[in-house]
Design an enzyme around this catalytic site. Sequence first.
Site, short mmCIF file in Angstrom:
data_model
loop_
_atom_site.label_atom_id
_atom_site.label_comp_id
_atom_site.label_asym_id
_atom_site.label_seq_id
_atom_site.Cartn_x
_atom_site.Cartn_y
_atom_site.Cartn_z
N ASP A 1 -10.92 -8.48 7.58
CA ASP A 1 -12.72 -8.07 7.39
C ASP A 1 -12.93 -9.36 7.41
O ASP A 1 -14.03 -10.05 7.47
CB ASP A 1 -13.09 -7.44 6.26
CG ASP A 1 -13.19 -5.96 5.78
OD1 ASP A 1 -13.17 -5.65 7.13
OD2 ASP A 1 -13.10 -5.75 5.07
N LYS B 1 2.95 -15.30 2.97
CA LYS B 1 2.57 -16.11 1.26
C LYS B 1 4.57 -16.29 0.92
O LYS B 1 5.15 -16.24 -0.12
CB LYS B 1 2.33 -15.60 0.08
CG LYS B 1 1.92 -15.82 -1.03
CD LYS B 1 0.54 -16.93 -0.48
CE LYS B 1 0.58 -17.78 -2.55
NZ LYS B 1 0.01 -18.92 -2.41
N ASP C 1 -5.50 -6.84 5.90
CA ASP C 1 -6.60 -6.33 5.35
C ASP C 1 -8.07 -6.91 4.91
O ASP C 1 -8.61 -6.83 5.17
CB ASP C 1 -6.19 -5.35 4.20
CG ASP C 1 -8.17 -4.00 4.26
OD1 ASP C 1 -8.16 -3.80 4.53
OD2 ASP C 1 -7.10 -2.99 3.36
N TYR D 1 0.94 -1.26 -0.21
CA TYR D 1 -0.05 0.16 0.12
C TYR D 1 0.96 1.29 -0.17
O TYR D 1 0.23 1.96 -0.82
CB TYR D 1 -0.92 0.04 1.28
CG TYR D 1 -2.07 -1.15 1.44
CD1 TYR D 1 -2.66 -1.46 -0.18
CD2 TYR D 1 -2.62 -1.31 2.66
CE1 TYR D 1 -3.20 -2.48 0.00
CE2 TYR D 1 -4.11 -1.87 2.32
CZ TYR D 1 -4.04 -2.62 0.93
OH TYR D 1 -4.97 -3.69 0.93
N ASP E 1 -3.39 -18.07 1.74
CA ASP E 1 -4.63 -18.72 0.80
C ASP E 1 -4.95 -19.57 2.23
O ASP E 1 -6.57 -19.70 1.80
CB ASP E 1 -4.18 -19.14 -0.53
CG ASP E 1 -2.59 -20.06 -0.62
OD1 ASP E 1 -1.81 -19.39 0.43
OD2 ASP E 1 -2.53 -21.15 -1.78
#
Length: 359
Positions: A253, A192, A249, A142, A225
Site C-alpha cells: 500500500d 524482521k 500488506d 493473519y 522498518d
Amino acid sequence: MKKKICLLPGDGIGPEIIAEAVRVLETVGQKFGHEFLFTEALIGGIAIDIKGTPLPQETIDDCKAADAVFLGAVGGPKWDHLDNASRPEKGLLGIRKALGLFANLRPATLFPELAGACLLRPDIAARGLDLIVIRELTGDVYFGEPRGIETQDGKRIGFNNMIYHEDEIRRIARIAFETARKRRRKVCSVEKSNVLDVSRLWKDIVIEEHAAYRDDIELSHMYVDNAAMQLVRDPSQFDVILTGNIFGDILSDEASVITGSLGMLPSASLGASAPGLFEPIHGSAPDIAGQGKANPLATILSAAMMLRLAFDMTKEADLIENAVRKTLQEGYRTGDIMEPGMMLAGTQKMTDRVIKHLD
Ligand code: NAD
C-alpha cells in the site's frame, strides 16, 4: 492460442472497466491470432443481490474451469450494513482461498508523464520508481493458530501467531527470483530477523532458495522498518521486494500510494497452478460509478499482466503497456490523474486511445 478467461466484473465501476479492458484484449487477440473465450460470473455485492451470497459456488466452478480470472472490484455503500461474514469483500477473500492463490504481485510504477502526482519530492521522484512487491498471501500472523481473545486473571488478552512453514517461504521466494529474472534481477527480502524467530527462518530459507539463482540474481535483506523508510527516501533502489503477508500488506500500500495514481496500478495473485487472478488495486469507486469517468488503465494494465504471467504472451503484454504509455504521452487523462494543460477523457475515450496505439 486459445485461452479461457473468467470475468468477475463485480460492483461499482467494476463492470465499466472490465468491459473496456475486454475491448483491448479482443483487439490484441485479433492482432496476434489468439482466441480469448470469455465467461462471466457473479462476485461481491451483485452476487449478494442475485444469489444471496458474495461468492456463489457456480462462480468458483467457472473460475476453476478458466485459464485466468479477471476481476473488477467489489463492495459499496449498499452493502456496508452487512456483518463482516456476509459482506462483498468476503467474496474476494473466498475466491483467493478457493484458487489457492499464495502470491500477490503488486507493481508500483511511476509513469514519467504522471510524475506530478507522485507524493515524493521531485528530486526523489526523478530517480524513478519501478518496483514490484511480492507478498505471501496465505500464511503469517493473519492465519496462524492459536489466535483469539481470552480472559486471564480477570483481564483480557488478545493474541495471534506469526508462523511460516519452510515450504511456504520456498515457493514465494522462487516466485520472487523468477520475477526478478524478467526485470532488473534484484530481490530485496524484507523481514524482521533482528527480533522475530519466524523472520530468522524466512531469511535462512530465502538464502537457501537463492542458491539456484546465484549466478544472475542479486539478493539483499532489509528489516521491515528500514524498508518502510527507504520506500520514501529512495524507492529507485528497489526492483523486487519479497516479503510476508503482514509486512507486504503495509509495504505494498505504501509503494502504491507514493505513485499518487491509484487508477493506474494493476495486480496479480498466483497459486501453484492456473488460474491466477488479475485485478486493479483500487476499489469499486462508488462515487463515480456509472458516470463514464473511471480510469480504465489499471484494469488494462492488469490485462497485460494476465497475458504476461498467465499466458506467457510477452510481446502482447509489452504492446498494451506501450499503448498505455503513448496515451499518457499524448496528454489524455481521466479525472483522477488530470493536470492543467492535459485533455480530460472519460473511460471509453481513454480506452479508444489505448486501442488506437495498439496499431
Ligand atoms: P476506492 O479505491 O474505490 O476509491 C478511492 C478513491 O479513488 C475514490 O475517490 C474513487 O473515486 C477513486 N478511484 C478509485 N479507482 C478509480 C479509478 N479507476 N478511476 C478514477 N478514480 C478512482 O476505495 P474506497 O472508496 O475506500 O472503497 C470503495 C469500495 O471499494 C468499498 O466498498 C471497499 O470495500 C471496496 N474496495 C474493494 C477493493 C477490491 O475489490 N479489490 C479494494 C479496495 C476497496
